[in-house]
Write an enzyme that holds these catalytic residues in place. Structure first.
Site, PDB file in Angstrom:
ATOM      1  N   THR A  36       7.554  20.965  -1.869  1.00  0.00           N
ATOM      2  CA  THR A  36       7.299  21.350  -0.892  1.00  0.00           C
ATOM      3  C   THR A  36       6.067  20.447  -0.351  1.00  0.00           C
ATOM      4  O   THR A  36       5.084  20.605  -1.056  1.00  0.00           O
ATOM      5  CB  THR A  36       6.703  22.495  -1.714  1.00  0.00           C
ATOM      6  OG1 THR A  36       8.512  23.349  -2.498  1.00  0.00           O
ATOM      7  CG2 THR A  36       6.477  23.641  -1.110  1.00  0.00           C
TER       8      THR A  36
ATOM      9  N   HIS B  68      -8.719  11.851   2.041  1.00  0.00           N
ATOM     10  CA  HIS B  68     -10.087  12.317   1.444  1.00  0.00           C
ATOM     11  C   HIS B  68     -11.264  11.840   1.913  1.00  0.00           C
ATOM     12  O   HIS B  68     -12.790  11.511   1.657  1.00  0.00           O
ATOM     13  CB  HIS B  68      -9.980  13.130   0.076  1.00  0.00           C
ATOM     14  CG  HIS B  68      -9.779  11.424  -1.028  1.00  0.00           C
ATOM     15  ND1 HIS B  68     -10.720  11.141  -1.412  1.00  0.00           N
ATOM     16  CD2 HIS B  68      -8.833  10.704  -1.005  1.00  0.00           C
ATOM     17  CE1 HIS B  68     -10.514  10.434  -2.420  1.00  0.00           C
ATOM     18  NE2 HIS B  68      -9.009   9.365  -1.912  1.00  0.00           N
TER      19      HIS B  68
ATOM     20  N   CYS C 179     -12.997   4.448  -8.021  1.00  0.00           N
ATOM     21  CA  CYS C 179     -11.577   4.418  -8.881  1.00  0.00           C
ATOM     22  C   CYS C 179     -11.882   3.818 -10.189  1.00  0.00           C
ATOM     23  O   CYS C 179     -10.603   3.871 -10.614  1.00  0.00           O
ATOM     24  CB  CYS C 179     -10.177   4.288  -7.592  1.00  0.00           C
ATOM     25  SG  CYS C 179     -10.614   4.926  -6.115  1.00  0.00           S
TER      26      CYS C 179
ATOM     27  N   ASN D   6     -12.253  -1.922  -0.288  1.00  0.00           N
ATOM     28  CA  ASN D   6     -12.877  -1.053  -0.297  1.00  0.00           C
ATOM     29  C   ASN D   6     -14.712  -1.520  -1.475  1.00  0.00           C
ATOM     30  O   ASN D   6     -15.462  -0.615  -0.764  1.00  0.00           O
ATOM     31  CB  ASN D   6     -12.559   0.106  -1.595  1.00  0.00           C
ATOM     32  CG  ASN D   6     -12.212  -1.071  -2.418  1.00  0.00           C
ATOM     33  OD1 ASN D   6     -11.339  -2.215  -2.151  1.00  0.00           O
ATOM     34  ND2 ASN D   6     -12.057   0.149  -3.467  1.00  0.00           N
TER      35      ASN D   6
ATOM     36  N   SER E  19      -4.999   7.921   3.885  1.00  0.00           N
ATOM     37  CA  SER E  19      -5.733   8.905   2.451  1.00  0.00           C
ATOM     38  C   SER E  19      -6.479   9.581   3.453  1.00  0.00           C
ATOM     39  O   SER E  19      -7.478   9.540   3.656  1.00  0.00           O
ATOM     40  CB  SER E  19      -6.203   7.975   1.409  1.00  0.00           C
ATOM     41  OG  SER E  19      -7.408   8.921   0.366  1.00  0.00           O
TER      42      SER E  19
HETATM   43  N1  PLP Z   1      -6.947   1.223  -1.430  1.00  0.00           N
HETATM   44  C1  PLP Z   1      -8.260   1.565  -0.875  1.00  0.00           C
HETATM   45  C2  PLP Z   1      -8.569   0.880   0.227  1.00  0.00           C
HETATM   46  C3  PLP Z   1      -8.678   2.989  -1.377  1.00  0.00           C
HETATM   47  O1  PLP Z   1      -9.783   2.317  -1.196  1.00  0.00           O
HETATM   48  C4  PLP Z   1      -8.181   3.666  -2.442  1.00  0.00           C
HETATM   49  C5  PLP Z   1      -9.369   4.536  -2.866  1.00  0.00           C
HETATM   50  O2  PLP Z   1     -10.409   4.404  -2.659  1.00  0.00           O
HETATM   51  C6  PLP Z   1      -6.839   4.149  -2.381  1.00  0.00           C
HETATM   52  C7  PLP Z   1      -5.947   3.089  -2.034  1.00  0.00           C
HETATM   53  C8  PLP Z   1      -6.541   5.080  -2.659  1.00  0.00           C
HETATM   54  O3  PLP Z   1      -6.356   6.149  -2.351  1.00  0.00           O
HETATM   55  P1  PLP Z   1      -6.289   7.757  -3.178  1.00  0.00           P
HETATM   56  O4  PLP Z   1      -7.128   8.241  -4.030  1.00  0.00           O
HETATM   57  O5  PLP Z   1      -5.802   8.597  -2.062  1.00  0.00           O
HETATM   58  O6  PLP Z   1      -5.222   7.343  -4.157  1.00  0.00           O
END
Ligand code: PLP
Length: 377
Positions: free
Chosen positions: A233, A197, A320, A145, A195
């Protein structure tokens, strides 16, 4: 605004939004209710699950809906905590959502071996030279990422399973899902996370794929939702929206890939007109959706904040972790120095970006870099 932070999150497709809205306004029953409203919704819900299974070409196993990929990763790691062979092979560049749960297992007597990429890549040989019969679990992210490097997890899983059929193989496919074709039909990958989003569905919905649901050890107990593997739910609007997004992605995946690749190449060509530009993620082996680039003597944070004044949005590393100093972990895992990591920004694309936007953003980035350098003199 010019939004180039699509690895952090994406704009929701109109069709996905409408599917969610319909579930909020019209079909808002509980899919577990036994009355007609619940029953009809259950059908739509299961159809959505089938859409995702078809997209991933799943022949055996299940999709379990979660709140996000972090939850899916945590379920994966929880599921292996009682395995007999307590050696884990993973990468030094996993997202924290996989890295942290795995590291937590060290306290339970696990030994964790982390592969460092060479020249940005992790290849089959890197995995096979580390593995032996004492390993119980392998977890390799599909697309990084922060840098965008691609690991050929389908091929690696196939070769690993030939030699070690009992190893449990997982992949965090958050940045690959909907962007690279993923085919799980061979059954070598035991767990996969994604994911919503990140692919134009709303926040609050993710999936765990489990090849064999008997392998899954839940984190949330309670009701019998999701095969009794994830109580609570169901997030019906999120699931229906995700299925709509997946239908669109399925249709456009290859064209989107080419389109976004062109955007990335245009950005690279334009930025390289400057001196002191180091692109970390150029060429084959990298996702077109992610560009990691460092500008000599420019603090990434300063650049991000200058650009926000022009409503150009890029990011330091991963959203993150960008509030923590620890965000260096991944770039250092790739072999970059602390200084290089501090100078690195991530520019991440989606098919919603236009060429005009990208060229304009490139000009504004160059202008900002020149400005910072002139002030520093
Ligand atoms: N794994 C990777 C490679 C990500 O890029 C991300 C978020 O940036 C995640 C996990 C976490 O995803 P989520 O926001 O759905 O928890």
């Amino acid at each position: 605004m010019i939004y180039l932070d699509n690895c952090a999150t994406t704009k929701v497709y109109k069709e996905a939004m409408e599917a969610a809205l319909h579930a909020f306004e019209v079909t808002y029953a509980n899919p577990s209710s036994i009355h007609k409203a619940g029953f009809l919704l259950r059908n739509d819900f299961e159809e959505a699950r089938e859409t995702i299974k078809k997209f991933l070409n799943i022949k055996s196993g299940e999709i379990i809906f979660t709140s996000c990929a972090s939850e899916a990763n945590n379920i994966i790691v929880n599921s292996i905590k009682d395995i007999k062979k307590k050696k884990i092979l993973t990468t030094a560049v996993e997202h924290q959502a996989m890295n942290k749960p795995i590291d937590n297992l060290i306290a339970n007597g696990f030994e964790v071996i982390k592969i460092h990429p060479h020249d940005g890549q992790i290849i089959l040989d890197d995995v096979l030279t580390k593995l032996d019969d004492s390993f119980g679990f392998v977890s390799l992210m599909h697309v990084n990422n922060e840098v965008g490097s691609i690991i050929d997890v389908e091929n690696i899983a196939r070769e690993v399973k030939k030699l070690y059929p009992d190893i449990i193989f997982a992949t965090d496919a958050v940045q690959a899902f909907g962007k690279l074709r993923i085919d799980l039909s061979e059954g070598n990958i035991d767990f996969l996370s994604m994911s919503g989003h990140k692919v134009h569905a709303p926040k609050g919905i993710g999936c765990l794929y489990a090849r064999d649901t008997h392998l899954v050890k839940p984190l949330i107990y309670g009701g019998e939702q999701e095969f009794s593997l994830r109580a609570g739910t169901e997030n019906v609007p999120g699931v229906l929206a995700l299925a709509e997004a997946v239908k669109i992605l399925d249709k456009n995946l290859e064209n989107n890939y080419k389109y976004v690749n062109n955007l990335k190449n245009k950005m690279i060509a334009s930025l390289k007109e400057l001196d002191g530009v180091n692109v970390h993620s150029e060429g084959e082996g990298y996702s077109p959706y992610v560009m990691s680039v460092a500008f000599d003597n420019i603090k990434a944070e300063v650049l991000v904040h200058i650009l926000e004044q022009d409503e150009v949005y890029i990011s330091t590393s991963s959203a993150c972790s960008s509030k923590q100093k620890k965000h260096m972990r991944v770039l250092e895992g790739y072999g970059y120095s602390e200084k290089e990591a501090e100078e690195t920004v991530r520019i991440s694309f989606s098919e919603m970006n236009t060429e005009e936007e990208v060229l304009k953003a490139a000009e504004l980035i160059k202008k900002a870099v020149k400005f910072i350098r002139s002030v520093k003199k």
